[in-house]
Design a protein around this motif. Structure first.
Motif, PDB file in Angstrom:
ATOM      1  N   GLY A  34     105.459  50.031  51.992  1.00  0.00           N
ATOM      2  CA  GLY A  34     104.909  51.239  53.495  1.00  0.00           C
ATOM      3  C   GLY A  34     104.212  51.463  52.453  1.00  0.00           C
ATOM      4  O   GLY A  34     102.432  51.122  53.224  1.00  0.00           O
ATOM      5  N   ARG A  35     103.793  51.901  51.599  1.00  0.00           N
ATOM      6  CA  ARG A  35     102.389  52.542  51.040  1.00  0.00           C
ATOM      7  C   ARG A  35     101.167  50.888  51.044  1.00  0.00           C
ATOM      8  O   ARG A  35      99.978  51.137  51.330  1.00  0.00           O
ATOM      9  CB  ARG A  35     102.204  53.001  49.532  1.00  0.00           C
ATOM     10  CG  ARG A  35     100.628  54.123  49.395  1.00  0.00           C
ATOM     11  CD  ARG A  35     101.132  54.108  47.941  1.00  0.00           C
ATOM     12  NE  ARG A  35     102.480  54.939  47.476  1.00  0.00           N
ATOM     13  CZ  ARG A  35     103.080  54.698  46.674  1.00  0.00           C
ATOM     14  NH1 ARG A  35     103.257  53.760  46.101  1.00  0.00           N
ATOM     15  NH2 ARG A  35     104.369  55.158  46.735  1.00  0.00           N
ATOM     16  N   ALA A  36     102.398  50.139  50.417  1.00  0.00           N
ATOM     17  CA  ALA A  36     100.177  49.523  50.335  1.00  0.00           C
ATOM     18  C   ALA A  36      99.996  48.616  51.756  1.00  0.00           C
ATOM     19  O   ALA A  36      99.641  48.099  51.735  1.00  0.00           O
ATOM     20  CB  ALA A  36     101.598  48.163  49.562  1.00  0.00           C
ATOM     21  N   TYR A  96      97.402  47.736  58.699  1.00  0.00           N
ATOM     22  CA  TYR A  96      98.638  47.898  59.024  1.00  0.00           C
ATOM     23  C   TYR A  96      99.603  49.260  58.969  1.00  0.00           C
ATOM     24  O   TYR A  96      99.787  49.792  58.509  1.00  0.00           O
ATOM     25  CB  TYR A  96      99.858  46.830  58.241  1.00  0.00           C
ATOM     26  CG  TYR A  96      99.230  45.075  58.203  1.00  0.00           C
ATOM     27  CD1 TYR A  96      99.499  44.355  59.004  1.00  0.00           C
ATOM     28  CD2 TYR A  96      98.659  44.899  56.979  1.00  0.00           C
ATOM     29  CE1 TYR A  96      98.537  43.148  58.991  1.00  0.00           C
ATOM     30  CE2 TYR A  96      98.252  43.064  57.010  1.00  0.00           C
ATOM     31  CZ  TYR A  96      98.134  42.852  58.171  1.00  0.00           C
ATOM     32  OH  TYR A  96      97.703  41.464  57.552  1.00  0.00           O
ATOM     33  N   ALA A  97      99.797  48.971  60.466  1.00  0.00           N
ATOM     34  CA  ALA A  97     101.377  50.265  60.778  1.00  0.00           C
ATOM     35  C   ALA A  97     102.611  49.409  60.557  1.00  0.00           C
ATOM     36  O   ALA A  97     102.358  48.410  60.255  1.00  0.00           O
ATOM     37  CB  ALA A  97     101.347  50.325  62.431  1.00  0.00           C
ATOM     38  N   ALA A 134     112.284  54.681  53.684  1.00  0.00           N
ATOM     39  CA  ALA A 134     111.268  54.521  52.052  1.00  0.00           C
ATOM     40  C   ALA A 134     110.281  54.310  53.123  1.00  0.00           C
ATOM     41  O   ALA A 134     109.047  54.804  52.216  1.00  0.00           O
ATOM     42  CB  ALA A 134     111.696  53.702  51.597  1.00  0.00           C
ATOM     43  N   ALA A 135     109.987  52.935  53.553  1.00  0.00           N
ATOM     44  CA  ALA A 135     108.862  52.591  54.105  1.00  0.00           C
ATOM     45  C   ALA A 135     107.872  53.354  54.891  1.00  0.00           C
ATOM     46  O   ALA A 135     107.029  53.492  54.601  1.00  0.00           O
ATOM     47  CB  ALA A 135     109.093  50.867  55.081  1.00  0.00           C
ATOM     48  N   ALA A 181     104.507  55.291  54.110  1.00  0.00           N
ATOM     49  CA  ALA A 181     103.143  54.282  55.158  1.00  0.00           C
ATOM     50  C   ALA A 181     102.611  56.342  55.344  1.00  0.00           C
ATOM     51  O   ALA A 181     101.316  56.133  55.482  1.00  0.00           O
ATOM     52  CB  ALA A 181     103.417  53.932  56.427  1.00  0.00           C
ATOM     53  N   SER A 182     103.688  56.803  55.554  1.00  0.00           N
ATOM     54  CA  SER A 182     102.719  57.875  55.601  1.00  0.00           C
ATOM     55  C   SER A 182     102.006  58.808  54.385  1.00  0.00           C
ATOM     56  O   SER A 182     101.019  59.815  54.543  1.00  0.00           O
ATOM     57  CB  SER A 182     103.756  59.325  55.746  1.00  0.00           C
ATOM     58  OG  SER A 182     104.946  59.062  54.457  1.00  0.00           O
ATOM     59  N   GLU A 183     101.812  58.673  53.328  1.00  0.00           N
ATOM     60  CA  GLU A 183     101.446  58.586  52.200  1.00  0.00           C
ATOM     61  C   GLU A 183     100.412  58.333  52.604  1.00  0.00           C
ATOM     62  O   GLU A 183      98.698  58.859  51.617  1.00  0.00           O
ATOM     63  CB  GLU A 183     101.623  58.269  50.870  1.00  0.00           C
ATOM     64  CG  GLU A 183     103.105  59.214  50.359  1.00  0.00           C
ATOM     65  CD  GLU A 183     104.903  58.376  49.423  1.00  0.00           C
ATOM     66  OE1 GLU A 183     105.079  59.418  48.764  1.00  0.00           O
ATOM     67  OE2 GLU A 183     103.461  57.480  48.995  1.00  0.00           O
TER      68      GLU A 183
END
Length: 255
Positions: free
Chosen positions: A76-78, A84-85, A97-98, A102-104
């Protein structure tokens, strides 16, 4: 969101597809069409301005201390760092987890598309934009319409359902081709062997259909597959645009 005694004993999907009992369904189904229409309108309206996105599937039962959760968070972070959303089913486990990964990332968009289920449910806390759907087929449309690629981590029936739906749509050219990536070679290895021996071996699929699926354990490689496919699509569209312009110019020339 409903919990405890407020959770209904059946889902809207179940009631829609149930033809048993009295004939009142004849009168109810036309009204359900309006509810279905409203779900499409809500989904399209909320997601219309979403940036390029990738959908991540995986088990809701994955504990937070498992390697799959760690991989989902890193993925998600990558993806977010690549611009990308991140779209998930909005639930716990790999989906959480994903969304968490992403939220980070500052400025990233973390999306959850939930579904009504006949047990307690919740949207995970790392979702920025969350939509709850009553009907699976509406939710699936949103996954496909707004995704540039699908990445499946280890999961159960729901993950397999989404995986094969995506592969079927790409294989039959019902959608613009996008990559489908399986993360976790050990988990997916048996399935890939079965696809090669039972499906390809008996002529149920063509050899080039195997190229619709990529398998990796590397987060960076998974993201690179998505990025490369995007670049290839952009290049193809540019070539098609130039070809169309050249054809128009040729037609406009005096005979």
């Amino acid at each position: 969101m409903v919990r405890g005694s407020l959770v209904p004993s059946s889902t809207h999907d179940q009631r829609l597809l149930d033809r048993q009992g009295p004939a009142d369904w004849v009168h109810m189904d036309p009204w359900r069409v309006l509810r279905i229409q409203a779900e499409f309108v809500e989904g399209f309206g909320q997601l219309a301005e979403l940036p390029p996105a990738v959908t991540v599937f995986g088990s809701a039962r994955t504990p937070g201390d498992s390697p799959d959760y760690t991989m989902g968070r890193a993925l998600g972070r990558a993806l977010a760092e690549a611009g990308y959303a991140v779209i998930t089913g909005g639930g716990p486990g790999v989906m959480e987890a994903a969304n968490r990964g992403a939220s980070e990332v500052d400025g990233a968009v973390s999306v959850g598309l939930g579904i009504e289920l006949p047990f307690e449910q919740r949207m995970n806390e790392y979702v920025d934009l969350g939509i709850e759907f009553r009907y699976f087929f509406v939710r699936k449309t949103m996954f496909v319409k707004y995704s540039h690629g699908f990445i499946a981590l280890p999961g159960g029936f729901g993950t397999l359902d989404e995986l094969f739906e995506a592969l079927t749509l790409v294989q039959t050219h019902k959608v613009t081709s996008f990559p489908v990536v399986l993360m976790g070679s050990e988990f997916w290895g048996g399935l890939m062997d079965w696809i090669k021996t039972s499906l390809l071996g008996s002529g149920k699929i063509a050899s080039h259909d195997l190229h619709l699926i990529s398998v990796t354990d590397d987060v960076d490689e998974a993201v690179r597959i998505i990025v490369d496919a995007d670049l290839a699509r952009s290049k193809q569209r540019e070539e098609e645009r130039k070809a169309a312009q050249a054809a128009e110019a040729q037609q406009a020339e005096p005979q």
